[in-house]
Design a protein around this motif. Structure first.
Motif, short mmCIF file in Angstrom:
data_model
loop_
_atom_site.label_atom_id
_atom_site.label_comp_id
_atom_site.label_asym_id
_atom_site.label_seq_id
_atom_site.Cartn_x
_atom_site.Cartn_y
_atom_site.Cartn_z
N ASP A 37 -9.90 15.33 2.20
CA ASP A 37 -10.93 15.25 2.95
C ASP A 37 -11.97 14.56 2.07
O ASP A 37 -13.11 14.42 2.17
CB ASP A 37 -11.64 16.39 3.53
CG ASP A 37 -11.91 17.38 2.40
OD1 ASP A 37 -12.08 17.24 1.16
OD2 ASP A 37 -12.33 18.58 2.88
N ASP A 79 -10.66 17.63 -2.72
CA ASP A 79 -9.43 18.06 -2.63
C ASP A 79 -8.58 17.25 -3.48
O ASP A 79 -8.65 16.01 -3.76
CB ASP A 79 -8.87 17.55 -1.44
CG ASP A 79 -9.44 18.51 -0.39
OD1 ASP A 79 -9.97 19.35 -0.45
OD2 ASP A 79 -9.25 18.03 0.89
N ASN A 97 -2.68 23.17 -5.87
CA ASN A 97 -3.65 22.82 -4.72
C ASN A 97 -5.08 22.98 -4.96
O ASN A 97 -5.61 24.08 -5.03
CB ASN A 97 -3.23 23.34 -3.31
CG ASN A 97 -4.13 22.51 -2.30
OD1 ASN A 97 -4.82 21.95 -2.49
ND2 ASN A 97 -3.62 23.06 -0.91
N GLY A 115 -8.92 22.52 -4.32
CA GLY A 115 -9.89 22.36 -3.23
C GLY A 115 -9.53 22.66 -2.22
O GLY A 115 -8.84 23.95 -2.18
N SER A 116 -9.72 22.19 -1.02
CA SER A 116 -9.36 22.54 0.32
C SER A 116 -8.22 21.66 1.08
O SER A 116 -8.34 21.57 2.28
CB SER A 116 -10.68 22.83 1.05
OG SER A 116 -11.14 21.46 1.25
N SER A 117 -7.49 21.01 0.28
CA SER A 117 -6.65 20.03 1.09
C SER A 117 -5.50 21.08 1.71
O SER A 117 -5.22 22.04 1.43
CB SER A 117 -5.94 19.06 -0.12
OG SER A 117 -4.83 19.81 -1.09
N VAL A 118 -5.32 20.52 3.03
CA VAL A 118 -4.28 21.15 3.88
C VAL A 118 -3.35 20.21 4.57
O VAL A 118 -3.64 18.89 4.51
CB VAL A 118 -4.93 21.79 5.09
CG1 VAL A 118 -6.21 22.79 4.77
CG2 VAL A 118 -5.85 20.98 5.78
#
Length: 217
Positions: free
Chosen positions: A56, A60, A36, A38-41
Protein backbone atom coordinates in the motif's frame (compact mmCIF):
# COMPACT_ATOMS: atom_id res chain seq x y z
CA UNK A 1 8.59 -27.34 -17.07
CA UNK A 2 11.21 -24.78 -16.11
CA UNK A 3 14.52 -25.96 -17.63
CA UNK A 4 16.40 -23.74 -15.19
CA UNK A 5 14.59 -24.92 -12.06
CA UNK A 6 17.83 -26.33 -10.64
CA UNK A 7 19.21 -22.77 -10.45
CA UNK A 8 16.22 -21.23 -8.63
CA UNK A 9 17.20 -19.89 -5.17
CA UNK A 10 14.09 -17.84 -4.29
CA UNK A 11 10.47 -18.31 -5.39
CA UNK A 12 7.49 -16.51 -3.87
CA UNK A 13 4.12 -17.17 -5.57
CA UNK A 14 2.63 -14.62 -3.12
CA UNK A 15 -0.77 -16.27 -3.18
CA UNK A 16 -2.21 -16.23 0.32
CA UNK A 17 1.23 -16.52 1.90
CA UNK A 18 4.69 -14.93 1.61
CA UNK A 19 6.52 -18.27 1.86
CA UNK A 20 9.52 -19.11 -0.29
CA UNK A 21 8.93 -22.35 -2.21
CA UNK A 22 12.25 -22.51 -4.06
CA UNK A 23 12.99 -25.91 -2.48
CA UNK A 24 9.91 -27.30 -4.24
CA UNK A 25 11.31 -26.10 -7.57
CA UNK A 26 14.97 -26.80 -6.83
CA UNK A 27 15.52 -29.50 -4.17
CA UNK A 28 19.03 -28.14 -3.58
CA UNK A 29 17.71 -24.72 -2.53
CA UNK A 30 17.43 -23.87 1.15
CA UNK A 31 14.00 -22.51 2.07
CA UNK A 32 14.33 -18.81 2.86
CA UNK A 33 12.70 -17.30 5.93
CA UNK A 34 10.43 -14.45 4.83
CA UNK A 35 9.33 -11.56 7.05
CA UNK A 36 6.24 -9.43 6.47
CA UNK A 37 7.17 -5.86 7.36
CA UNK A 38 4.40 -3.30 7.78
CA UNK A 39 0.84 -4.09 6.88
CA UNK A 40 1.05 -5.88 3.55
CA UNK A 41 -1.76 -8.40 3.02
CA UNK A 42 -2.97 -10.86 0.36
CA UNK A 43 -4.95 -9.49 -2.57
CA UNK A 44 -7.65 -11.12 -4.68
CA UNK A 45 -6.16 -9.44 -7.75
CA UNK A 46 -4.00 -12.04 -9.43
CA UNK A 47 -2.59 -12.73 -12.85
CA UNK A 48 -2.27 -16.35 -11.73
CA UNK A 49 -3.76 -18.41 -8.90
CA UNK A 50 -6.55 -15.91 -8.26
CA UNK A 51 -4.44 -13.81 -5.90
CA UNK A 52 -1.24 -11.87 -5.24
CA UNK A 53 0.31 -9.76 -2.49
CA UNK A 54 -0.74 -6.15 -1.89
CA UNK A 55 1.63 -3.28 -1.04
CA UNK A 56 0.00 0.00 0.00
CA UNK A 57 3.03 2.33 -0.34
CA UNK A 58 3.04 3.27 3.36
CA UNK A 59 5.32 0.81 5.18
CA UNK A 60 4.86 -2.54 3.45
CA UNK A 61 7.59 -4.82 2.22
CA UNK A 62 8.83 -8.41 2.47
CA UNK A 63 12.37 -9.32 3.42
CA UNK A 64 14.65 -12.30 3.80
CA UNK A 65 18.17 -12.36 5.31
CA UNK A 66 21.22 -12.09 3.10
CA UNK A 67 22.77 -15.32 1.86
CA UNK A 68 25.40 -16.14 -0.74
CA UNK A 69 22.50 -16.94 -3.09
CA UNK A 70 22.16 -13.19 -3.74
CA UNK A 71 25.88 -12.59 -4.24
CA UNK A 72 26.01 -12.65 -8.03
CA UNK A 73 29.57 -11.33 -8.34
CA UNK A 74 30.58 -11.72 -11.99
CA UNK A 75 28.28 -14.68 -12.64
CA UNK A 76 25.04 -15.12 -14.54
CA UNK A 77 21.71 -14.53 -12.79
CA UNK A 78 18.01 -13.83 -13.31
CA UNK A 79 15.49 -11.81 -11.28
CA UNK A 80 11.85 -11.67 -12.35
CA UNK A 81 8.34 -10.92 -11.14
CA UNK A 82 4.84 -9.93 -12.14
CA UNK A 83 3.55 -6.56 -10.94
CA UNK A 84 0.34 -4.53 -11.06
CA UNK A 85 0.99 -0.88 -10.27
CA UNK A 86 -1.99 1.11 -9.05
CA UNK A 87 -0.31 4.52 -8.81
CA UNK A 88 2.01 6.45 -11.10
CA UNK A 89 4.07 9.55 -10.55
CA UNK A 90 7.09 10.87 -12.40
CA UNK A 91 9.29 11.46 -9.35
CA UNK A 92 8.75 8.41 -7.12
CA UNK A 93 10.55 5.06 -6.96
CA UNK A 94 8.44 1.91 -6.64
CA UNK A 95 10.54 -1.09 -5.62
CA UNK A 96 10.01 -4.48 -7.21
CA UNK A 97 12.74 -6.73 -5.76
CA UNK A 98 16.30 -5.96 -4.84
CA UNK A 99 19.19 -6.09 -2.40
CA UNK A 100 19.78 -2.44 -1.80
CA UNK A 101 20.55 -0.53 1.38
CA UNK A 102 23.56 0.80 3.24
CA UNK A 103 25.85 -1.41 1.11
CA UNK A 104 23.70 -1.42 -2.01
CA UNK A 105 24.22 -3.74 -4.94
CA UNK A 106 21.10 -4.24 -7.09
CA UNK A 107 18.09 -1.94 -7.46
CA UNK A 108 15.12 -3.17 -9.55
CA UNK A 109 12.19 -0.73 -9.53
CA UNK A 110 9.69 1.40 -11.43
CA UNK A 111 10.37 5.14 -11.82
CA UNK A 112 8.66 7.68 -14.07
CA UNK A 113 6.46 4.83 -15.32
CA UNK A 114 9.50 2.91 -16.59
CA UNK A 115 11.33 -0.12 -15.20
CA UNK A 116 14.87 0.68 -14.00
CA UNK A 117 17.70 -1.64 -12.98
CA UNK A 118 20.76 -0.22 -11.22
CA UNK A 119 23.86 -2.30 -10.56
CA UNK A 120 26.70 -1.28 -8.24
CA UNK A 121 30.33 -2.37 -8.51
CA UNK A 122 33.73 -1.33 -7.14
CA UNK A 123 35.52 1.32 -9.18
CA UNK A 124 38.54 3.53 -8.39
CA UNK A 125 38.51 2.60 -4.70
CA UNK A 126 34.86 3.52 -4.50
CA UNK A 127 31.50 2.40 -5.89
CA UNK A 128 30.36 2.87 -9.45
CA UNK A 129 27.03 2.06 -11.03
CA UNK A 130 25.31 1.62 -14.34
CA UNK A 131 21.68 1.26 -15.31
CA UNK A 132 19.52 -0.69 -17.75
CA UNK A 133 16.22 1.10 -18.41
CA UNK A 134 13.06 0.31 -20.35
CA UNK A 135 12.74 3.25 -22.80
CA UNK A 136 8.96 2.81 -22.94
CA UNK A 137 6.40 3.78 -20.31
CA UNK A 138 3.99 1.28 -18.77
CA UNK A 139 0.38 1.99 -17.98
CA UNK A 140 -1.03 1.38 -14.48
CA UNK A 141 -3.71 -1.11 -13.46
CA UNK A 142 -2.38 -3.87 -15.68
CA UNK A 143 -0.24 -6.93 -15.02
CA UNK A 144 3.31 -6.70 -16.40
CA UNK A 145 6.16 -9.20 -16.29
CA UNK A 146 9.64 -7.81 -15.66
CA UNK A 147 12.91 -9.74 -15.83
CA UNK A 148 16.56 -8.75 -15.65
CA UNK A 149 19.33 -11.17 -16.56
CA UNK A 150 23.08 -11.35 -16.89
CA UNK A 151 24.72 -13.65 -19.42
CA UNK A 152 28.50 -13.29 -19.44
CA UNK A 153 29.00 -9.53 -19.52
CA UNK A 154 25.63 -8.74 -21.09
CA UNK A 155 22.87 -7.36 -18.85
CA UNK A 156 19.36 -7.50 -20.35
CA UNK A 157 15.98 -6.11 -19.34
CA UNK A 158 12.78 -7.76 -20.56
CA UNK A 159 9.24 -6.41 -20.17
CA UNK A 160 6.39 -8.78 -21.00
CA UNK A 161 8.84 -11.05 -22.77
CA UNK A 162 10.29 -8.32 -25.02
CA UNK A 163 13.96 -7.33 -24.80
CA UNK A 164 13.84 -3.61 -24.00
CA UNK A 165 17.47 -2.77 -23.32
CA UNK A 166 20.88 -4.34 -22.83
CA UNK A 167 24.36 -3.28 -21.78
CA UNK A 168 27.77 -4.90 -21.88
CA UNK A 169 29.61 -4.40 -18.59
CA UNK A 170 32.68 -6.36 -17.48
CA UNK A 171 32.10 -5.90 -13.75
CA UNK A 172 31.87 -7.79 -10.47
CA UNK A 173 28.78 -6.69 -8.57
CA UNK A 174 29.08 -5.54 -4.97
CA UNK A 175 28.45 -8.26 -2.39
CA UNK A 176 25.80 -6.69 -0.20
CA UNK A 177 25.00 -7.95 3.30
CA UNK A 178 21.60 -6.27 3.72
CA UNK A 179 18.31 -8.14 3.48
CA UNK A 180 16.92 -9.10 0.08
CA UNK A 181 13.58 -7.33 -0.21
CA UNK A 182 10.33 -7.21 -2.18
CA UNK A 183 8.25 -4.03 -2.30
CA UNK A 184 10.79 -1.69 -0.65
CA UNK A 185 14.52 -1.50 0.00
CA UNK A 186 16.34 -2.71 3.11
CA UNK A 187 15.97 0.75 4.67
CA UNK A 188 12.16 0.59 4.24
CA UNK A 189 12.12 3.20 1.49
CA UNK A 190 10.92 3.34 -2.12
CA UNK A 191 7.71 1.44 -1.36
CA UNK A 192 5.67 -0.20 -4.09
CA UNK A 193 1.98 0.61 -4.55
CA UNK A 194 -0.07 -2.20 -6.02
CA UNK A 195 0.35 -5.96 -6.22
CA UNK A 196 3.33 -8.24 -6.87
CA UNK A 197 3.41 -11.98 -7.48
CA UNK A 198 5.67 -14.79 -8.69
CA UNK A 199 9.00 -13.29 -7.68
CA UNK A 200 11.92 -15.53 -8.59
CA UNK A 201 15.69 -15.38 -8.36
CA UNK A 202 18.08 -17.69 -10.22
CA UNK A 203 21.79 -17.76 -9.54
CA UNK A 204 24.19 -19.05 -12.17
CA UNK A 205 21.95 -18.80 -15.22
CA UNK A 206 20.47 -16.17 -17.53
CA UNK A 207 16.98 -17.60 -17.94
CA UNK A 208 16.24 -15.25 -20.84
CA UNK A 209 18.65 -14.03 -23.54
CA UNK A 210 16.12 -13.24 -26.28
CA UNK A 211 12.42 -12.45 -26.62
CA UNK A 212 10.15 -15.07 -25.05
CA UNK A 213 6.47 -15.82 -24.47
CA UNK A 214 5.44 -15.00 -20.90
CA UNK A 215 3.22 -17.33 -18.91
CA UNK A 216 -0.47 -17.20 -19.67
CA UNK A 217 -3.58 -18.07 -17.71
Amino acid sequence: ADPYAWKCVLANPLFGTIDDVSNQINPASTTKVMTNNGSSVPSNNGNFYGGSWNFDYSDDYLSTPDTDDYNFGSGDFTMECWFYQTAQTTNTWYTLLQQYGSDYTTFFAVYANKVYCYFYHPINNGIGNFQVIDPDTLGPNKWHHAAVTRSGNTFRLFINGILKNSQIQNVTLVNSTVNFTIGADANSAYHFQGQIQDTRVYKGVAKYTENFVVGST
